[in-house]
Write a protein that holds these residues in place. Structure first.
Motif, PDB file in Angstrom:
ATOM      1  N   ARG A  53       0.812  -1.260  -0.026  1.00 42.00           N
ATOM      2  CA  ARG A  53       0.068  -0.295   0.037  1.00 42.00           C
ATOM      3  C   ARG A  53       0.952   1.233   0.139  1.00 42.00           C
ATOM      4  N   GLU A  54       0.655   2.184  -0.742  1.00 39.26           N
ATOM      5  CA  GLU A  54       1.252   3.423  -0.552  1.00 39.26           C
ATOM      6  C   GLU A  54       0.252   4.318   0.325  1.00 39.26           C
ATOM      7  N   TRP A  55       0.996   4.657   1.539  1.00 40.86           N
ATOM      8  CA  TRP A  55       0.303   5.512   2.443  1.00 40.86           C
ATOM      9  C   TRP A  55       0.279   6.754   1.987  1.00 40.86           C
ATOM     10  N   SER A  56      -1.032   7.631   2.232  1.00 41.39           N
ATOM     11  CA  SER A  56      -1.047   8.930   1.816  1.00 41.39           C
ATOM     12  C   SER A  56      -0.683   9.755   2.806  1.00 41.39           C
ATOM     13  N   ARG A  57      -0.601  11.036   2.441  1.00 45.41           N
ATOM     14  CA  ARG A  57      -0.328  12.100   3.404  1.00 45.41           C
ATOM     15  C   ARG A  57      -1.635  11.916   4.477  1.00 45.41           C
ATOM     16  N   GLU A  58      -2.913  11.929   3.990  1.00 50.43           N
ATOM     17  CA  GLU A  58      -3.896  11.830   4.944  1.00 50.43           C
ATOM     18  C   GLU A  58      -3.674  10.821   5.997  1.00 50.43           C
ATOM     19  N   ASP A  59      -2.999   9.574   5.727  1.00 51.78           N
ATOM     20  CA  ASP A  59      -2.702   8.388   6.544  1.00 51.78           C
ATOM     21  C   ASP A  59      -1.807   8.980   7.523  1.00 51.78           C
ATOM     22  N   VAL A  60      -0.746   9.545   7.098  1.00 46.13           N
ATOM     23  CA  VAL A  60       0.458  10.072   7.959  1.00 46.13           C
ATOM     24  C   VAL A  60      -0.179  11.120   8.930  1.00 46.13           C
ATOM     25  N   VAL A  61      -1.032  11.990   8.537  1.00 46.77           N
ATOM     26  CA  VAL A  61      -1.722  13.065   9.264  1.00 46.77           C
ATOM     27  C   VAL A  61      -2.530  12.286  10.642  1.00 46.77           C
ATOM     28  N   ALA A  62      -3.360  11.473  10.067  1.00 51.66           N
ATOM     29  CA  ALA A  62      -4.139  10.636  10.944  1.00 51.66           C
ATOM     30  C   ALA A  62      -3.142   9.917  12.168  1.00 51.66           C
ATOM     31  N   LEU A  63      -2.054   9.337  11.589  1.00 48.59           N
ATOM     32  CA  LEU A  63      -1.017   8.799  12.696  1.00 48.59           C
ATOM     33  C   LEU A  63      -0.658  10.069  13.631  1.00 48.59           C
ATOM     34  N   GLU A  64      -0.264  10.901  13.227  1.00 45.61           N
ATOM     35  CA  GLU A  64       0.137  12.084  13.877  1.00 45.61           C
ATOM     36  C   GLU A  64      -0.806  12.502  14.780  1.00 45.61           C
ATOM     37  N   THR A  65      -2.170  12.786  14.404  1.00 46.01           N
ATOM     38  CA  THR A  65      -3.218  12.996  15.457  1.00 46.01           C
ATOM     39  C   THR A  65      -3.350  12.112  16.320  1.00 46.01           C
ATOM     40  N   ALA A  66      -3.223  10.743  16.133  1.00 47.53           N
ATOM     41  CA  ALA A  66      -3.230   9.658  17.179  1.00 47.53           C
ATOM     42  C   ALA A  66      -2.325   9.822  18.179  1.00 47.53           C
ATOM     43  N   LEU A  67      -1.058  10.130  17.806  1.00 42.59           N
ATOM     44  CA  LEU A  67       0.038  10.166  18.590  1.00 42.59           C
ATOM     45  C   LEU A  67      -0.287  11.298  19.342  1.00 42.59           C
ATOM     46  N   ALA A  68      -0.598  12.456  18.969  1.00 41.47           N
ATOM     47  CA  ALA A  68      -1.072  13.696  19.913  1.00 41.47           C
ATOM     48  C   ALA A  68      -2.170  13.144  20.853  1.00 41.47           C
ATOM     49  N   ALA A  69      -3.046  12.497  20.583  1.00 44.89           N
ATOM     50  CA  ALA A  69      -4.174  12.244  21.553  1.00 44.89           C
ATOM     51  C   ALA A  69      -3.569  11.315  22.616  1.00 44.89           C
ATOM     52  N   THR A  70      -2.620  10.293  22.126  1.00 45.40           N
ATOM     53  CA  THR A  70      -2.006   9.371  23.029  1.00 45.40           C
ATOM     54  C   THR A  70      -1.097  10.104  23.984  1.00 45.40           C
ATOM     55  N   HIS A  71      -0.495  11.333  23.555  1.00 44.95           N
ATOM     56  CA  HIS A  71       0.309  11.938  24.636  1.00 44.95           C
ATOM     57  C   HIS A  71      -0.610  12.572  25.422  1.00 44.95           C
ATOM     58  N   LYS A  72      -1.523  13.195  25.051  1.00 42.56           N
ATOM     59  CA  LYS A  72      -2.769  14.007  25.867  1.00 42.56           C
ATOM     60  C   LYS A  72      -3.182  13.115  27.055  1.00 42.56           C
ATOM     61  N   GLN A  73      -3.395  11.924  26.704  1.00 42.70           N
ATOM     62  CA  GLN A  73      -3.888  10.732  27.844  1.00 42.70           C
ATOM     63  C   GLN A  73      -2.675  10.316  28.715  1.00 42.70           C
ATOM     64  N   LEU A  74      -1.641  10.345  28.117  1.00 41.34           N
ATOM     65  CA  LEU A  74      -0.284  10.020  28.928  1.00 41.34           C
ATOM     66  C   LEU A  74      -0.106  11.099  30.054  1.00 41.34           C
ATOM     67  N   ASP A  75      -0.349  12.320  29.690  1.00 45.89           N
ATOM     68  CA  ASP A  75      -0.342  13.816  30.262  1.00 45.89           C
ATOM     69  C   ASP A  75      -1.337  13.607  31.471  1.00 45.89           C
ATOM     70  N   LYS A  76      -2.412  12.835  31.523  1.00 43.87           N
ATOM     71  CA  LYS A  76      -3.463  12.649  32.504  1.00 43.87           C
ATOM     72  C   LYS A  76      -3.097  11.768  33.632  1.00 43.87           C
ATOM     73  N   MET A  77      -1.890  10.710  33.217  1.00 43.77           N
ATOM     74  CA  MET A  77      -1.594   9.868  34.217  1.00 43.77           C
ATOM     75  C   MET A  77      -1.194  10.386  35.538  1.00 43.77           C
TER      76      MET A  77
END
Length: 152
Positions: free
Chosen positions: A128-152
């Protein structure tokens, strides 16, 4: 403070959204957070497409010794692999042979100076050729993961 069960539920929601946005087969989060019982050799949370085999029960692999984890540790950036069979660094053979992954993206979860884990997006039907939108979705998920880790 958020409970471990609530935290895993939040991570699962992040992964389900990432799965939907990327139309992937599987999304996973691996973390080393010993005080919560999280270790990268096991999956903290996972979201699966229809009929896709879970990798959550596989804990015998030394994940940090894989070439892909070493790449993440060294470069601290997203790794996009459109064709796992021919990718460098090589993904774990088990990921391809047992779990059928043919393309993947990974991003390190870095807290302070430490890479404490990573998010993975797996695609099983074909390369599969991953799209720029796919990469942005992964970056968004990373930011959301950090937000949850910040709440620990």
């Amino acid at each position: 403070m958020i409970s471990t069960e609530e935290l895993v539920g939040k991570f699962k929601g992040i992964l389900e959204e990432l799965l939907a946005r990327t139309k992937a087969s599987r999304t996973t989060l691996r973390l080393d957070v010993p005080e919560r019982g999280f270790h990268v050799n096991g999956v903290v949370a996972e979201a699966l497409g229809s009929g896709v085999k879970s990798i959550a029960t596989e804990t015998s692999l030394q994940q940090r010794k894989s070439q892909t984890a070493s790449y993440l540790e060294q470069h601290r950036k997203i790794l996009v692999q459109n064709d796992c069979a021919n990718a460098i660094p090589s993904p774990p053979k088990e990921l391809m042979q047992i779990y059928g992954t043919k393309a993947q993206m990974l991003v390190p979860v870095v807290r302070g100076a430490d890479m404490v884990g990573w998010l993975s997006v797996h695609y099983n039907p074909s390369t599969r050729e991953w799209s720029r939108e796919d990469v942005v979705a992964l970056e968004t998920a990373l930011a959301a993961t950090h937000k949850q880790l910040d709440k620990m």
